[in-house]
Design an enzyme around this catalytic site. Structure first.
Site, PDB file in Angstrom:
ATOM      1  N   HIS A   1       0.845  -1.138   0.021  1.00 38.73           N
ATOM      2  CA  HIS A   1       0.040  -0.106  -0.101  1.00 38.73           C
ATOM      3  C   HIS A   1       0.864   1.151  -0.058  1.00 38.73           C
ATOM      4  CE1 HIS A   1      -1.671  -3.252   2.326  1.00 38.73           C
ATOM      5  NE2 HIS A   1      -2.601  -3.201   1.309  1.00 38.73           N
TER       6      HIS A   1
HETATM    7  S1  FES Z   1       1.939  -0.284   3.125  1.00 39.33           S
HETATM    8 FE1  FES Z   1       0.275  -1.834   3.615  1.00 39.33          FE
HETATM    9  S2  FES Z   1       1.412  -3.515   4.400  1.00 39.33           S
HETATM   10 FE2  FES Z   1       3.068  -2.185   3.891  1.00 39.33          FE
END
Ligand code: FES
Ligand code: HEM
Lengths: 429, 181
Positions: free
Chosen positions: B146
């Protein structure tokens, strides 16, 4: 309809004997043969039967898979490959099970949108609706745990990400996460318990389905006109009318199902799941199965970790309370000229959320140039997702209550038979 | 049963409090029993004794060359052992704490005199993916799931992760050997 008197007449001696001891044939007869069905049901109503078939397919293929599957981190992946290559017809059983999950979700989404459009959640069907929501939630849990079982890269890292969602809960999140994983990472204990629960939950679903159908038969079916059954003219017996219509729906559905199983069995899956799980490397682009994507998109739309989780579960929770959010007096959107447009937008928004959930958040939907530092200017997926998420919640929390009060509905027919006659007149004239 | 009942010729409802007491006591006992039965059923899902008795790992730092990292598996999770270049160390030390989301000085994340070796639990503090070495806007790690960016001290700089990559407990056994856990 609960006030429908039983018309079952046991004919043979055996039937009479059984009927006095356990009237199970009577129950089946009254529920699925002589059951009065609204005569105006359209094909959207065949998805209930389709869903029952889906559940049976998953349970049968699942039990067969368990005969060959080994729930161990060192053997799970290979046992699934063995099913694919060596077990007689193993490829068929697994492809039916894996694609069956997708077909199941496709059917449940149609079924739910049907309920939404025709107001099937409105009084007196609130409990029926909530039982359906419970089934949906259990399906999500079941499919998630099933997807972990083949222990490929997507299985493993999907399990890591989703279980870690629990860890986002302040204070108690950490201990619950450890409790759920059975250790300090997703590992053998996690796989083992997911296997146990993946076996159990479909049977729990089957139990809730029975309650769902019970509730359905207490209130009677809703129908496209959204008016209750008033007289015998409004109904036809379930058999042959509904059985045959459901049968046709099921056959068409199974044809679609077969296209996937036999011609594109991996189209809905992800290639990375054919790589054995490796805890040390996360795939570059980790995505859940397509049917979870809208919820995954909502999770990522919120910058805060905990609030993201709240929004994701909230998106499901809000469906549960829908019966109390809709203020309209009219059930079917057929007679709600304003609301039906908001419904159409809602369907598009849900599809849009699913699409965004499969993209990288920082990628551009479109760009209108680049800034001085070289970063593109335009709309990226996070912002598109945020807009769609806003509409998703607004639909339930603002539009539903508000339009219900403001809208001028069209005249609602006095009865189902009148609705049908009006339809016929329209077609002729 | 508020009305006194007469059976067997005796007045049962003579003392209603006694009856209430029996209901409450029985109810409380039932609740207690359910609790006692539920406790082991719930607790069995917590880490088992062998899972808790997790071995500590020994690692020879000589295996990492400058500017690189080695990933080992420790307690089911990846562990990053990174040999930082002087430039990377300087970058990490020069950051103002006020710029950090989870403020911690680089010096508190390494052992004194061994600033080149950074040892971290390689699991993103967002939702646990394994961040990619050397990528991202801050030269440390980038989490592909993410989009969290970590700097050369493993501190969170950008993205949804709330905390820095965790530093496990470890000690130097010799100049080049560490014991982790
Ligand atoms: S940014 Fe969501 S798990 Fe690393
Ligand atoms: C609600 C019904 C069910 C759903 C939605 C469901 C869903 C899934 C999914 C998505 C997978 C992963 C398939 C893959 O990609 O390989 C899976 C695997 C599996 N399921 Fe199910 N399942 C259901 C019922 C069952 C039942 C009842 C059983 C056993 C009695 C079962 C046993 C298995 C096994 C052993 C696997 C691992 C083998 C494999 O990956 O193909 N499932 N399930």
């Amino acid at each position: 309809m609960s006030d429908h008197p039983s018309t079952y007449e046991p004919k043979t001696g055996v039937e009479k004997w059984l009927d006095q001891r356990l009237p199970i044939v009577r129950l089946a007869y009254d529920s699925f043969v002589d059951y009065p069905t609204p005569r105006n049901l359209n094909y959207w109503w065949t998805f209930g039967g389709i869903l029952s078939v889906c559940l049976m397919i998953q349970i049968i293929t699942g039990i067969i898979l368990v005969m060959h599957y080994v729930p161990h981190v060192d053997m799970a992946f290979n046992s699934v490959e063995r099913i694919m290559r060596d077990v007689n017809y193993g490829w068929l059983i697994r492809y039916v099970h894996a694609n069956g999950a997708s077909m199941f979700f496709f059917a449940v989404f149609v079924h739910m949108f049907r309920g939404l459009y025709y107001g099937s959640y409105k009084a007196p069907r609130e409990v029926l609706w909530i039982l359906g929501c419970i089934i949906f939630f259990l399906m999500i849990a079941t499919a998630f745990m099933g997807y972990v079982l083949p222990w490929g890269q997507m299985s493993f890292h999907g399990a890591v990400v989703i279980t870690n969602l629990i860890g986002a809960i302040p204070v108690i999140g950490g201990p619950i996460l450890t409790w759920l994983q059975g250790g300090f990472a997703v590992d053998q204990p996690t796989l083992n318990r997911f296997f146990s629960l993946h076996y159990l939950l479909p049977f729990v679903i089957a139990g809730v389905v029975i309650l769902h159908i019970w509730a359905l038969h207490v209130t009677g079916q809703n129908n496209p006109a959204g008016v209750e059954i008033k007289s015998k003219e409004d109904t036809v017996p379930f058999t042959p009318y509904a059985t045959v219509k459901d049968g046709l729906g099921i056959i068409l559905f199974l044809m679609l199902f077969s296209v996937f199983v036999f011609f594109m069995p991996n189209a809905l899956g992800h290639a990375d799941n054919y790589i054995p799980a490796n805890p040390l490397v996360t795939p570059a682009h980790i995505v859940p199965e397509w049917y979870m994507l809208p919820f995954y998109a909502i999770l990522r739309a919120v910058p805060d970790k905990f609030l993201g989780v709240v929004a994701m579960f909230g998106a499901i929770a809000v469906i549960f309370v829908l019966p109390w959010l809709d203020t309209s007096k009219v059930r079917s959107m057929r007679y709600r000229p304003v609301m039906r447009w908001f419904f159409v937008i809602f369907v598009v928004v849900c599809l849009g959320l699913g699409w965004c959930g499969g993209q990288l958040p920082d990628d551009m939907v479109f760009s209108i140039g680049t800034s001085a530092s070289g970063t593109p200017i335009g709309l990226n997926y996070v912002w598109l997702t945020r807009g769609l998420t806003l509409y998703y919640f607004a639909f339930f929390l603002i539009i539903m209550p508000w339009i219900g009060l403001k809208e001028d509905p069209l005249p609602v027919p006095a009865s189902i038979s009148e609705a049908i006659l009006a339809d016929h007149a329209k077609k002729k004239g | 049963m508020s009305e006194p009942e007469k059976d067997h010729g005796t007045v049962v409802g003579e003392d209603p409090n006694r009856r209430d007491f029996i209901y409450i006591a029985a109810g409380a006992a039932a609740v207690g029993a359910v609790g006692v039965i539920a406790a082991p059923l719930v607790s069995q899902m917590n880490p088992a004794a062998d899972t808790l008795a997790m071995a500590s790992a020994e690692f020879d730092l000589g295996k990492v060359s400058e500017g690189m990292q080695v990933v080992i598996k420790w307690r089911g999770k990846p562990l990053f052992v990174r040999y930082r270049t002087p430039k990377e160390i300087k970058e990490a030390e020069d950051v103002k704490l006020s710029e950090l989301k989870d403020p911690q000085a680089d010096a508190d994340r390494v052992k004194k005199g061994k600033e080149q070796y950074l040892i971290l639990v390689g699991s993103c503090t967002h939702l646990g993916c394994v961040p990619t070495f050397g990528a991202g806007d801050f030269g440390g790690w980038f989490c592909p799931c993410h989009g969290s960016h970590y700097d050369t001290s493993g501190r969170i700089r950008k993205g949804p992760a709330p905390l820095n990559l965790a530093v496990p407990e470890y000690e130097y056994l010799s100049d080049t050997k560490v014991k982790i856990g």
